[in-house]
Design an enzyme around this catalytic site. Sequence first.
Site, mmCIF file in Angstrom:
data_model
loop_
_atom_site.group_PDB
_atom_site.id
_atom_site.type_symbol
_atom_site.label_atom_id
_atom_site.label_comp_id
_atom_site.label_asym_id
_atom_site.label_seq_id
_atom_site.Cartn_x
_atom_site.Cartn_y
_atom_site.Cartn_z
ATOM 1 N N LYS A 46 0.830 -1.205 0.000
ATOM 2 C CA LYS A 46 0.000 0.000 0.000
ATOM 3 C C LYS A 46 0.862 1.253 0.000
ATOM 4 O O LYS A 46 0.659 2.169 -0.795
ATOM 5 C CB LYS A 46 -0.930 -0.024 1.206
ATOM 6 C CG LYS A 46 -1.922 1.131 1.225
ATOM 7 C CD LYS A 46 -2.863 1.021 2.415
ATOM 8 C CE LYS A 46 -3.981 0.034 2.188
ATOM 9 N NZ LYS A 46 -3.773 -1.290 2.704
ATOM 10 N N ARG A 116 -3.804 2.506 8.254
ATOM 11 C CA ARG A 116 -4.060 1.281 7.491
ATOM 12 C C ARG A 116 -2.801 0.417 7.410
ATOM 13 O O ARG A 116 -1.690 0.925 7.365
ATOM 14 C CB ARG A 116 -4.540 1.628 6.076
ATOM 15 C CG ARG A 116 -5.716 2.578 6.061
ATOM 16 C CD ARG A 116 -6.051 3.052 4.648
ATOM 17 N NE ARG A 116 -6.787 2.064 3.895
ATOM 18 C CZ ARG A 116 -7.007 2.148 2.599
ATOM 19 N NH1 ARG A 116 -6.512 3.162 1.897
ATOM 20 N NH2 ARG A 116 -7.707 1.225 1.976
ATOM 21 N N GLY A 125 -7.877 -7.761 3.529
ATOM 22 C CA GLY A 125 -8.778 -7.912 4.648
ATOM 23 C C GLY A 125 -8.225 -8.638 5.846
ATOM 24 O O GLY A 125 -8.922 -8.794 6.850
ATOM 25 N N MET A 127 -5.623 -7.791 7.825
ATOM 26 C CA MET A 127 -5.140 -6.949 8.920
ATOM 27 C C MET A 127 -6.088 -5.763 9.089
ATOM 28 O O MET A 127 -7.073 -5.642 8.382
ATOM 29 C CB MET A 127 -3.699 -6.523 8.667
ATOM 30 C CG MET A 127 -2.721 -7.675 8.789
ATOM 31 S SD MET A 127 -1.022 -7.196 8.454
ATOM 32 C CE MET A 127 -1.079 -6.893 6.694
ATOM 33 N N ARG A 372 -2.820 -1.876 -6.531
ATOM 34 C CA ARG A 372 -2.054 -3.107 -6.349
ATOM 35 C C ARG A 372 -2.409 -4.053 -7.490
ATOM 36 O O ARG A 372 -3.429 -3.871 -8.167
ATOM 37 C CB ARG A 372 -2.381 -3.770 -5.010
ATOM 38 C CG ARG A 372 -3.841 -4.151 -4.845
ATOM 39 C CD ARG A 372 -4.136 -4.655 -3.445
ATOM 40 N NE ARG A 372 -5.562 -4.882 -3.242
ATOM 41 C CZ ARG A 372 -6.115 -5.171 -2.085
ATOM 42 N NH1 ARG A 372 -5.366 -5.260 -0.994
ATOM 43 N NH2 ARG A 372 -7.416 -5.361 -1.976
ATOM 44 N N HIS A 488 -15.427 -8.840 0.261
ATOM 45 C CA HIS A 488 -14.374 -9.695 0.818
ATOM 46 C C HIS A 488 -14.479 -11.114 0.271
ATOM 47 O O HIS A 488 -13.481 -11.716 -0.155
ATOM 48 C CB HIS A 488 -14.490 -9.705 2.345
ATOM 49 C CG HIS A 488 -13.547 -10.654 3.016
ATOM 50 N ND1 HIS A 488 -13.901 -11.950 3.345
ATOM 51 C CD2 HIS A 488 -12.251 -10.510 3.383
ATOM 52 C CE1 HIS A 488 -12.870 -12.554 3.910
ATOM 53 N NE2 HIS A 488 -11.863 -11.706 3.946
ATOM 54 N N SER A 794 17.009 -40.967 -9.834
ATOM 55 C CA SER A 794 15.748 -40.254 -9.631
ATOM 56 C C SER A 794 15.529 -40.093 -8.137
ATOM 57 O O SER A 794 15.485 -41.084 -7.407
ATOM 58 C CB SER A 794 14.580 -41.009 -10.258
ATOM 59 O OG SER A 794 13.382 -40.272 -10.087
ATOM 60 N N CYS A 861 11.095 -37.549 -8.666
ATOM 61 C CA CYS A 861 9.796 -38.147 -8.954
ATOM 62 C C CYS A 861 8.849 -38.123 -7.762
ATOM 63 O O CYS A 861 7.763 -38.696 -7.829
ATOM 64 C CB CYS A 861 9.955 -39.581 -9.460
ATOM 65 S SG CYS A 861 10.743 -40.703 -8.283
ATOM 66 N N TYR A 881 15.179 -33.263 -15.154
ATOM 67 C CA TYR A 881 13.729 -33.254 -15.260
ATOM 68 C C TYR A 881 13.104 -33.329 -13.876
ATOM 69 O O TYR A 881 13.748 -33.697 -12.883
ATOM 70 C CB TYR A 881 13.222 -34.417 -16.125
ATOM 71 C CG TYR A 881 13.433 -35.795 -15.526
ATOM 72 C CD1 TYR A 881 12.501 -36.351 -14.658
ATOM 73 C CD2 TYR A 881 14.553 -36.547 -15.842
ATOM 74 C CE1 TYR A 881 12.693 -37.601 -14.105
ATOM 75 C CE2 TYR A 881 14.755 -37.808 -15.298
ATOM 76 C CZ TYR A 881 13.811 -38.332 -14.419
ATOM 77 O OH TYR A 881 14.006 -39.569 -13.869
#
Length: 895
Positions: A46, A116, A125, A127, A372, A488, A794, A861, A881
């Site tokens: 903010k 705020r 919402g 805090m 934001r 909200h 793996s 994996c 991978y």
Amino acid sequence: MTQMTPMTYVFPFAMGSSTGTAAGTVGVAQQPTPAALPDRMVLGGKGAGLVEMSALGLPVPPGFTLTTAVCRAYYAHGQRYPDGLEAEVEQALQLLETQMQARLGDADAPLLVSVRSGAPVSMPGMMDTILNLGLNDETVEGLARLSNNPRFAYDSYRRLIQMFGGVVLEIPHEHFDAVLNDRKVQQGLLLDHEMTAQDWQAVVRGYQQVVLEVTGQPFPQDTRVQLWSAIRAVFLSWNGERAQVYRRLNGIDEAMGTAVTVQTMVFGNRGDSSATGVAFTRHPSTGEKALWGEYLINAQGEDVVAGIRTPQSITLAAKQAAGLSEPSMEESMPDPYQQLVRVANQLEQHYRDMQDIEFTVQEGRLYLLQTRAGKRSAAAAAQIAVDLVTEKLADPAHALNLIDPENLQQLLHPQIDSAAPRNVIARGLPASPGAASGRPVFSAEEAVRRASSGESVILVRDETSPEDIAGMHAAKGILTLRGGMTSHAAVVARGMGRPCVVGASSLQLLPDQAGFRVGDHTIGHDQLISLDGAKGEVILGSVALVPPTPSPALEQLLSWAEQSRGLAVRANADTPEDARVARSFGATGIGLCRTEHMFFAAERIAAMRAMILADNVAERQQALARLLPMQKTDFVGIFKEMAGYPVTIRLLDPPLHEFLPHGEHEVAAVAALMGVSAEKLAGRAKMLAEANPMLGHRGCRLAITYPEIYAMQVQAILEAAAEVNAELGAGQAVPEIMIPLTATLSELVRMKELVARVAAGVPNAPAYLFGTMIELPRACLIAGELASICDFFSFGTNDLTQTTWGLSRDDAGSFLPSYEAERLIAVDPFKSLDQQGVGQLMRMAVESGRAANPGLKIGICGEHGGDPASVKFCRSLGLNYVSCSPYRVVVARLS
């Protein structure tokens, strides 16, 4: 302007020449260029947004931000502020008073501010906020005189007492609601905007009496006490329960802390030329490029997001599409609307992302209170990212960085079949798309309790509040009777990927959370309902679902990801059907095919049990001969689905007792089917039972004792590969044979000899790779030795995590959540890879394995292969991978 001494903990914004008073126009001043500004880690989201908007010359009410460093110091020093903070706040406040030609606590020229929260990562919402701070019994009279609007002044005062009472004094809101409702009943009123100045004066007196009765102290009249009490309350809300739950659910670092912003108030409740609202620069559910949002005339910001009043549409097009009658902002406030359109375009071009903008119109003039990155559905996220590239606001790399891979998994969930019959019993606003079925629950606590026992539930509330966050996460979908598309419930549901319908005003909640009534239907706790979040429909019963179809936007994102990826993505798949799904999502092979899952089908388990009950090798081989064609058929199907791509097949891993029945009645029934005595079956189960089977006779240890099991499996693999290659062409079946739970080089040598011996007897046996799972700490420590005879490793990170931590993942769920809640661990190590412990063992294995065998192929994996943070770590290790479940392939590809 007053000379400003450099400050450590406080950062002023929009401070310029004196331009107005609290009752008049709020000044807008130029800040330093954006390149010179502190970032959101310092000022919070903010604060950073306000500073940056100020630098762009946009209409931002002036104020100052206490940095996140204050929050961290506050908690590090036993909830004490760092030295020098009070002096810096006082200096910044004096600058603000000079700017506004008003003073905090001055009855003749009262300065009013908001206090705020603002964390570096958006936590909508979660805090606390306090508005209209600076009002008391004297300044409210001054505000009434200066504004010539006593109704506005006392409305603002009662809001302060209620917010301060709830946030700072922790007075339950029901006390204040009772006072307000009693006044409405006395006066025969229904809505807040029908209240007169005299009504609000009476409510203020009632609220002050509530504060006195509950706390034993009067509402504080000292405005400095109000300010510091509010600042402290915001810092405390960083560690409030709902904020902690939200951080835990979203993987947000608790060490960040929150900033606190003190900002000059602008008022959307100063009459019919004033308003407050929330605007998105694109549609947060669909991604459509059009200004979208809601506003309320003669209201303050909390009225919109709290869902207390159902707001109106900002644009005429949205109003018409929703079939609403109340005028849009475009119609009722054309000049501020046009300014908002220009601001929205400017902010989106500046940030190169969709923005969520909070604004207030005070007597016809627009002010910006926050910008934001907007919370959006998965479908919207994909569409917006692609559109930004098309519009040349971003390149593909930037677009990919706007995507949370985890959220895109929502696009792969089944959707409601549009052709299926549906019994729609109510309609509301389509706040968050998707489909969900479950039984209704009417409190967050009930949602958590029933969901934890395996039920699918729909959270039904009059309106949600931040305290409901745990229940919203536990529920499959969210339904509210009140609220709009920026309430909200809507914002949080979109961020969570939960289907959500809001503003279903035809529903009536029954007393004592017994259910709800709509039309001729009374719905209780045990009845199924469904939500269609895309259409805003509430449906009686369950509905037919259809498989998802990846959108063109998602396909484009995956194409861009493919061009820049550093890791191949395979899938964990045990059947041809799993392999088909994996290929459809872009998997480039199978990283884990678990052969034991193939034995549990009804026609196979009997042969498996006969093999286990065999008294000698010959009997075992006879039973295995029955299993061989079954295994081969499975492998043929998998190789065909994965034609041309590697398939890593793990030989039998679990202990044999898992295939035997348990319990006297089950043993007797199975024994009768098999034609053996119950005593023999029970005796063999008892003989095979282990105190700790996870560390017992399993994996390659089974093949040391019973080599004929692995011999049968290798034969099935190679015969299946040969058959597929004969049908589809050489090289279409690419088998990789993997030995599980290796702890010693001698074990692995024995297994390699077994595989080679079987391969020599298979006609036209194809080339294959030989490797092992690395799932024991000892295997990591001797990885160089193992690599000398392997083609690949793996990492089986599920078992490697268990054996490194000394945890059973089947039991850890009973206490690891409390470890997270108590901050003993940052995240469950079975959900995201433990990079400090398990990760360092992996690093050691990679380095020593590649030193001994530079061509060693290495993958992962475990289910960590689909976790974005774990994928990033695997890439840093140089793995070739990752492999994960088919439905997480898209997440892994984007990660």
